[in-house]
Design a protein around this motif. Sequence first.
Motif, PDB file in Angstrom:
ATOM      1  N   SER A 340       0.764  -1.348  -0.012  1.00  0.00           N
ATOM      2  CA  SER A 340      -0.092  -0.049   0.018  1.00  0.00           C
ATOM      3  C   SER A 340       0.702   1.333   0.005  1.00  0.00           C
ATOM      4  O   SER A 340       0.272   2.419  -0.201  1.00  0.00           O
ATOM      5  CB  SER A 340      -0.836  -0.179   1.316  1.00  0.00           C
ATOM      6  N   ASP A 341       2.219   1.033   0.451  1.00  0.00           N
ATOM      7  CA  ASP A 341       3.060   2.313   0.438  1.00  0.00           C
ATOM      8  C   ASP A 341       3.183   3.170  -0.805  1.00  0.00           C
ATOM      9  O   ASP A 341       2.962   4.416  -0.849  1.00  0.00           O
ATOM     10  CB  ASP A 341       4.460   2.002   0.949  1.00  0.00           C
ATOM     11  N   ALA A 363      -6.693  12.668  -3.903  1.00  0.00           N
ATOM     12  CA  ALA A 363      -5.779  12.211  -2.801  1.00  0.00           C
ATOM     13  C   ALA A 363      -6.611  11.351  -1.670  1.00  0.00           C
ATOM     14  O   ALA A 363      -6.218  10.324  -1.385  1.00  0.00           O
ATOM     15  CB  ALA A 363      -5.416  13.630  -2.185  1.00  0.00           C
ATOM     16  N   ARG A 364      -8.051  11.698  -1.648  1.00  0.00           N
ATOM     17  CA  ARG A 364      -8.875  10.823  -0.759  1.00  0.00           C
ATOM     18  C   ARG A 364      -8.728   9.252  -1.363  1.00  0.00           C
ATOM     19  O   ARG A 364      -8.736   8.563  -0.561  1.00  0.00           O
ATOM     20  CB  ARG A 364     -10.053  11.558  -0.649  1.00  0.00           C
ATOM     21  N   ASP A 365      -9.142   9.274  -2.731  1.00  0.00           N
ATOM     22  CA  ASP A 365      -9.439   8.063  -3.352  1.00  0.00           C
ATOM     23  C   ASP A 365      -7.971   7.146  -3.168  1.00  0.00           C
ATOM     24  O   ASP A 365      -8.031   5.933  -3.029  1.00  0.00           O
ATOM     25  CB  ASP A 365      -9.756   8.229  -4.669  1.00  0.00           C
ATOM     26  N   ALA A 366      -6.728   7.747  -3.417  1.00  0.00           N
ATOM     27  CA  ALA A 366      -5.413   7.095  -3.112  1.00  0.00           C
ATOM     28  C   ALA A 366      -5.469   6.724  -1.997  1.00  0.00           C
ATOM     29  O   ALA A 366      -5.068   5.662  -1.471  1.00  0.00           O
ATOM     30  CB  ALA A 366      -4.539   8.033  -3.505  1.00  0.00           C
ATOM     31  N   LEU A 367      -5.906   7.289  -0.855  1.00  0.00           N
ATOM     32  CA  LEU A 367      -5.755   6.882   0.606  1.00  0.00           C
ATOM     33  C   LEU A 367      -6.496   5.651   0.794  1.00  0.00           C
ATOM     34  O   LEU A 367      -6.201   4.773   1.719  1.00  0.00           O
ATOM     35  CB  LEU A 367      -6.178   8.241   1.749  1.00  0.00           C
ATOM     36  N   VAL A 368      -7.832   5.742   0.252  1.00  0.00           N
ATOM     37  CA  VAL A 368      -8.735   4.555   0.519  1.00  0.00           C
ATOM     38  C   VAL A 368      -8.139   3.265  -0.278  1.00  0.00           C
ATOM     39  O   VAL A 368      -8.153   2.255   0.202  1.00  0.00           O
ATOM     40  CB  VAL A 368     -10.147   4.898  -0.127  1.00  0.00           C
ATOM     41  N   GLU A 369      -7.780   3.480  -1.640  1.00  0.00           N
ATOM     42  CA  GLU A 369      -6.963   2.530  -2.332  1.00  0.00           C
ATOM     43  C   GLU A 369      -5.715   2.024  -1.502  1.00  0.00           C
ATOM     44  O   GLU A 369      -5.357   0.705  -1.244  1.00  0.00           O
ATOM     45  CB  GLU A 369      -6.383   3.017  -3.457  1.00  0.00           C
ATOM     46  N   ALA A 370      -4.891   2.742  -0.601  1.00  0.00           N
ATOM     47  CA  ALA A 370      -4.022   2.424   0.237  1.00  0.00           C
ATOM     48  C   ALA A 370      -4.315   1.471   1.528  1.00  0.00           C
ATOM     49  O   ALA A 370      -3.683   0.407   1.549  1.00  0.00           O
ATOM     50  CB  ALA A 370      -3.056   3.768   0.647  1.00  0.00           C
ATOM     51  N   PHE A 371      -5.239   1.796   2.077  1.00  0.00           N
ATOM     52  CA  PHE A 371      -5.859   1.228   3.192  1.00  0.00           C
ATOM     53  C   PHE A 371      -6.395  -0.236   2.721  1.00  0.00           C
ATOM     54  O   PHE A 371      -6.127  -1.154   3.210  1.00  0.00           O
ATOM     55  CB  PHE A 371      -7.128   1.711   3.946  1.00  0.00           C
ATOM     56  N   ASP A 372      -7.057  -0.296   1.602  1.00  0.00           N
ATOM     57  CA  ASP A 372      -7.661  -1.330   0.955  1.00  0.00           C
ATOM     58  C   ASP A 372      -6.582  -2.478   0.687  1.00  0.00           C
ATOM     59  O   ASP A 372      -6.807  -3.637   0.407  1.00  0.00           O
ATOM     60  CB  ASP A 372      -8.714  -1.053  -0.253  1.00  0.00           C
ATOM     61  N   ARG A 373      -5.356  -1.874  -0.033  1.00  0.00           N
ATOM     62  CA  ARG A 373      -4.424  -2.690  -0.284  1.00  0.00           C
ATOM     63  C   ARG A 373      -3.854  -3.502   0.864  1.00  0.00           C
ATOM     64  O   ARG A 373      -2.922  -4.641   1.196  1.00  0.00           O
ATOM     65  CB  ARG A 373      -3.298  -2.145  -1.184  1.00  0.00           C
ATOM     66  N   GLY A 374      -3.899  -2.827   2.163  1.00  0.00           N
ATOM     67  CA  GLY A 374      -3.413  -3.523   3.386  1.00  0.00           C
ATOM     68  C   GLY A 374      -2.470  -2.693   4.067  1.00  0.00           C
ATOM     69  O   GLY A 374      -2.106  -1.425   4.046  1.00  0.00           O
TER      70      GLY A 374
END
Length: 428
Positions: A340-341, A363-374
Amino acid sequence: MSAGLSVSVELSLRETDLSHGAKVVGNIYPSEDSGPGHRAVLFPCGRSAPPKRYEVDPGHYIVSATLPSGVVLSQDIRLRDGDEKRVILRPAPSPYESHSWQHLMGNIESYGAYHDGVTIPVPRSLGSRSGTWERDMIIEPGHAAWIGDPEPTSWQFPSMLTLTEGPARQLVAFEIARSEPRDVASLELGDAAARLYRFGAHGPLDDRGEPRLEEPMGPRQFLVVSLAGTEYVVTLPAPWGAAQIEVLVNERQSPTGSAVSVSVRDSRVGPALAYMARGAFDAAATLVRDAETMLYDGGMTNPLAAVAGAYVLVGSELTERPHRWDPWLSRLRHDFDWMSDGSLLWAMRHLRRAHTEPEREAARDALVEAFDRGVPVFTLGLSRLIHGLSEFPDDPGCAARLEQARRLSWRVDMREPFVVVALRGRQQ
């Protein structure tokens, strides 16, 4: 008029993989009316590393080096015109020569704390409980379980949080491994209460630096260790090119170090990670910028090193101006979805530069993507994820993810560069 100063930090790193030593950050400060000096320069560290020469004006100087451990070494020297002088900065010795890298990183105390017979830290009374790696066999203390092929969902936030809740029915390694977890003995080096494990591109290494196992490996690797009744899931930043990964499990009641520490035996990036973990971004940036070509122009063959450099560069850049490394953030995000980094770094950079609502939403979408990746590989990523999600308090999706990220952070040693999660005891 001119003079020369040749500087090095003398610390034994007698290992074949560190034959050229390491780099630490230092300064040559002028005193009185001496010349301009040299600020934020790199000094070679290691007995086999040749000294670095700096040209200065005649005068009085203070030579200072700040080690990744936070220890500051200094020496003052006076030079006349034409002088060529050597400055050797000597830190306190490591408790064991085999632990010199850990000592340099600040993960273990100096020689005196272990050998003077008075102040030696006391081993934790429960530290010898190393757990059960096989369901029906007790393994000797000093062993750990290596998971080279974990379940893809094992590093998701919900999965990791489940492991922290209530006593385990079986060893955690069996809960997160896709292929069979493998028992790994610590290296026969130094102190059994401060045991070392090393890993290379193909998994655990023996005392000679040779691979111990030929096992299937996934995109991420973990080590599970038991200490004082608590199991730890240790993120291994492997493979890291040709560099070895070293894990210290310290059973002694140290007032300064962590119970479990992970470091990269990389002469430049390894110290940079230790500086970064201690908040010394300027020092870390000095090392990483010097290695920027290696990190960003090498075809991204080592994405973990690139991510480490990106954390330092993004974290130390306070302006909005574009940089040549900006496109690499997009590549880290899109090419390496197993961590997710990359998404998180992209979000950090764009959230700071956002001026419009669509930019904030991206930026918000990328944060959600990062969380969902683990769970991130780097501890700094976890703190930055929490900070980023908190920027959207009215977004239900961000709020729910923020709550989980915060809960997990309570179980993570935020002093460490890589995520180490303290879980719960095992049912007896």
